[in-house]
Design an enzyme around this catalytic site. Structure first.
Site, PDB file in Angstrom:
ATOM      1  N   GLY A 171      24.891  -0.068  11.099  1.00  0.00           N
ATOM      2  CA  GLY A 171      24.270  -1.259  11.656  1.00  0.00           C
ATOM      3  C   GLY A 171      24.547  -1.491  13.130  1.00  0.00           C
ATOM      4  O   GLY A 171      24.335  -2.579  13.632  1.00  0.00           O
ATOM      5  N   ARG A 299      20.786  -0.330  -0.677  1.00  0.00           N
ATOM      6  CA  ARG A 299      20.521  -1.693  -1.190  1.00  0.00           C
ATOM      7  C   ARG A 299      19.055  -2.029  -1.002  1.00  0.00           C
ATOM      8  O   ARG A 299      18.323  -1.276  -0.373  1.00  0.00           O
ATOM      9  CB  ARG A 299      21.344  -2.685  -0.356  1.00  0.00           C
ATOM     10  CG  ARG A 299      20.976  -2.579   1.120  1.00  0.00           C
ATOM     11  CD  ARG A 299      21.454  -3.726   1.971  1.00  0.00           C
ATOM     12  NE  ARG A 299      20.780  -3.702   3.257  1.00  0.00           N
ATOM     13  CZ  ARG A 299      21.164  -3.013   4.313  1.00  0.00           C
ATOM     14  NH1 ARG A 299      22.256  -2.272   4.267  1.00  0.00           N
ATOM     15  NH2 ARG A 299      20.474  -3.039   5.438  1.00  0.00           N
TER      16      ARG A 299
HETATM   17  C1  MV4 Z   1      21.549   5.988  17.814  1.00  0.00           C
HETATM   18  C2  MV4 Z   1      20.738   5.653  18.918  1.00  0.00           C
HETATM   19  C3  MV4 Z   1      20.411   6.658  19.787  1.00  0.00           C
HETATM   20  N1  MV4 Z   1      20.876   7.903  19.585  1.00  0.00           N
HETATM   21  N2  MV4 Z   1      21.989   7.226  17.650  1.00  0.00           N
HETATM   22  C4  MV4 Z   1      22.051   1.606  16.028  1.00  0.00           C
HETATM   23  C5  MV4 Z   1      22.248   1.191  14.618  1.00  0.00           C
HETATM   24  C6  MV4 Z   1      22.563   2.409  13.841  1.00  0.00           C
HETATM   25  N3  MV4 Z   1      21.864   2.420  12.608  1.00  0.00           N
HETATM   26  C7  MV4 Z   1      22.150   3.539  14.710  1.00  0.00           C
HETATM   27  N4  MV4 Z   1      21.848   2.998  15.999  1.00  0.00           N
HETATM   28  C8  MV4 Z   1      21.458   3.817  16.999  1.00  0.00           C
HETATM   29  N5  MV4 Z   1      21.886   5.087  16.893  1.00  0.00           N
HETATM   30  C9  MV4 Z   1      21.658   8.169  18.536  1.00  0.00           C
HETATM   31  N6  MV4 Z   1      22.120   9.402  18.366  1.00  0.00           N
HETATM   32  C10 MV4 Z   1      20.289   4.345  19.047  1.00  0.00           C
HETATM   33  C11 MV4 Z   1      20.655   3.404  18.090  1.00  0.00           C
HETATM   34  C12 MV4 Z   1      20.162   2.077  18.316  1.00  0.00           C
HETATM   35  C13 MV4 Z   1      19.239   1.496  17.445  1.00  0.00           C
HETATM   36  C14 MV4 Z   1      18.804   2.136  16.284  1.00  0.00           C
HETATM   37  C15 MV4 Z   1      17.907   1.538  15.426  1.00  0.00           C
HETATM   38  C16 MV4 Z   1      17.421   0.279  15.735  1.00  0.00           C
HETATM   39  C17 MV4 Z   1      17.854  -0.383  16.842  1.00  0.00           C
HETATM   40  C18 MV4 Z   1      18.764   0.213  17.720  1.00  0.00           C
HETATM   41  C19 MV4 Z   1      19.181  -0.467  18.845  1.00  0.00           C
HETATM   42  C20 MV4 Z   1      20.074   0.111  19.695  1.00  0.00           C
HETATM   43  C21 MV4 Z   1      20.573   1.379  19.418  1.00  0.00           C
END
Ligand code: MV4
Length: 464
Positions: A171, A299
């Site tokens: 999250g 979930r």
């Molecule tokens: C990332 C990413 C960019 N690159 N992983 C944020 C929540 C978690 N589920 C994973 N997340 C992210 N992982 C890599 N390798 C950017 C995010 C991210 C993000 C992901 C989904 C929805 C909103 C987001 C907001 C900021 C960063």
């Protein structure tokens, strides 16, 4: 449950949650002929889910740690009322493997996956390993980092920018982006100490970082008899600080061919890992449309209705049936035939300028209606929104034959929604639906941030 035992649908389900999702579960149980037990804290004595469930048990004071998160009170409530299953909803104990295990040990059924499957997918490194084994696309990444030098070596190998993530996280908490080799040591130190206090596990790993990705997730539904359904995808990029605001299905960038390819790989991973409930696999989509597996949510999710609207499947009903050992009865296809387009807006009680929660008494409440509009609400006029929990009041979900028509329908529905006495984010949603990027369907996880920054330049009035 194949064998001599005859399948017995639950007689009574205890709902270990509150608000709109508790109402959603009450409705599913009603349609299945199952009795319901609501649990509530002191401040939720007059909450909507308490009024709609067949029975209600007060399980403690307002702080969630002493009520909705307090396992002994929940088990006692189930035993006192004679419930034979517990539905955890989302949040609270929904992804707590220990809770699932305790429920099972007490002779009750946990409406969700097995504790083992929850532990596997909840461990981000084991999840990555399973994803790799079964062919889900992954970003280049590391194993658990042992020290700063290891982090630096792995960052060089993976390339920049990279991101440090907690093994037990999820999250978006406890992540650190590293853009240059000099930053790796400090990012590793910060992330590992944050992970130790937030998740009771200091282990972190590295992954290649994707700038301004899209968030696309796939809905799965598996039973205990070997059937796995992949019910398409949801586009969830419109979020602020890891809180989703608006979701839709299908994702504009997905083709039928691509969806079928993804479904085949996802179905295999779900099946091979012994996953047997409703679940969501989250992916990042880069600017080229490539998808990379991030994590699995074990979930029911807030945004599940958009999938229900385009597939016609009642996900919560099927989740309960699957937990009772029943076989899912959906047409024999890898991918559901999608119908039209659905959008969901999360209506929150919050300050329109600062986004701070805005609890208080709802003096007036008129939800929208009409063709193609669904409202999943946890509130009513005259009720006081407590400050102890998250500020989600209701979800407005619309469906229409096309995305354009769904946008028009959502604007109309939001214009009808009257909530008096507290501030909400209805006007923010209404303006987002006029945004060029949103209307074009080209939004990313940076869109809301950009939108809010632009709005600061021209302040709105407080009647929001
Ligand atoms: C990332 C990413 C960019 N690159 N992983 C944020 C929540 C978690 N589920 C994973 N997340 C992210 N992982 C890599 N390798 C950017 C995010 C991210 C993000 C992901 C989904 C929805 C909103 C987001 C907001 C900021 C960063």
């Amino acid at each position: 449950m194949i064998g001599s035992d005859s399948i017995q649908m639950f007689r009574k389900v205890l709902i270990a949650n509150r608000g709109e999702i508790a109402m959603r579960i009450v409705r599913a149980c009603r349609e299945l002929g199952i009795g319901t037990v609501a649990v509530h804290s002191d401040v939720d004595a007059h909450a909507l889910h308490v009024r709609f469930a067949d029975e209600a048990v007060c399980i403690g004071p307002a702080p969630a740690a002493k009520s909705y998160l307090h396992i002994p009170s929940l088990i006692a409530a189930a035993e006192i009322t004679g419930a034979d299953a517990i539905h955890p909803g989302y949040g609270f104990l929904a992804e707590n493997a220990k809770f699932a295990e305790v429920v099972q040990q007490c002779g009750l059924t946990f409406i969700g996956p097995t504790a083992d499957a929850m532990r596997l997918w909840g461990d981000k490194l084991r999840a990555r390993a399973s994803a790799a084994e079964f062919g889900l696309p992954l970003l280049p990444g590391s194993d658990a980092i042992v020290d700063a030098a290891h982090a630096e070596r792995e960052a060089e190998r993976i390339g920049f920018p990279a991101i440090v993530k907690a093994r037990g996280g999820g999250g978006g908490r406890g992540m650190r982006i590293v853009r240059r080799p000099e930053e790796v040591k400090r990012a590793w130190e910060a992330a590992t100490s944050e992970a130790a206090s937030a998740f009771a596990n200091p282990e972190v790993f590295l992954e290649r970082y994707v700038e301004s990705p899209r968030h696309v997730e796939f809905q799965v539904l598996a039973d205990r008899n070997g059937q796995v359904w992949v019910l398409g995808e949801r586009e969830c990029s419109l979020q602020r600080r890891h809180q989703k605001l608006m979701e839709e299905s299908p994702c504009l960038q997905m083709t039928d061919e691509r969806r079928a390819e993804m479904a085949a790989v996802i179905r295999r991973a779900v099946k091979e890992t012994g996953y047997t409930s409703l679940g969501t696999l989250e992916f990042l989509m880069d600017a080229n449309g490539a998808l990379y597996f991030m994590e699995m949510n074990t979930r029911v999710q807030v945004e599940h209705p958009v999938t229900e609207m385009v597939t016609g499947v009642d996900l919560v009903v099927e989740q309960i049936r699957a937990a009772a050992g029943e076989t899912l009865t959906l047409p024999s296809k890898d991918v559901w035939g999608f119908r039209g387009h659905a959008i969901e807006c999360r209506i929150m009680a919050e300050d329109p300028d600062t986004f701070a929660p805005w609890p208080g008494k709802i003096t007036e409440y008129h939800p929208p209606g009409g063709a193609g509009v669904r409202v999943d609400s946890g509130v009513y006029g005259g009720w006081t929104v407590p400050s102890a929990y998250d500020s989600l009041l209701a979800k407005v979900i619309v469906s229409a034959p096309t995305r354009e028509r769904a946008i028009m329908r959502m604007r109309r529905a939001l214009d009808e929604f009257i909530i008096g006495g507290i501030h909400t984010n209805i006007a923010l949603h209404r303006r987002l639906l006029e945004d060029a990027e949103v209307c074009a369907g080209s939004m990313t996880t940076s869109t809301v941030e950009r939108f809010v920054a632009e709005r600061k330049l021209k302040p709105t009035n407080r009647s929001d």
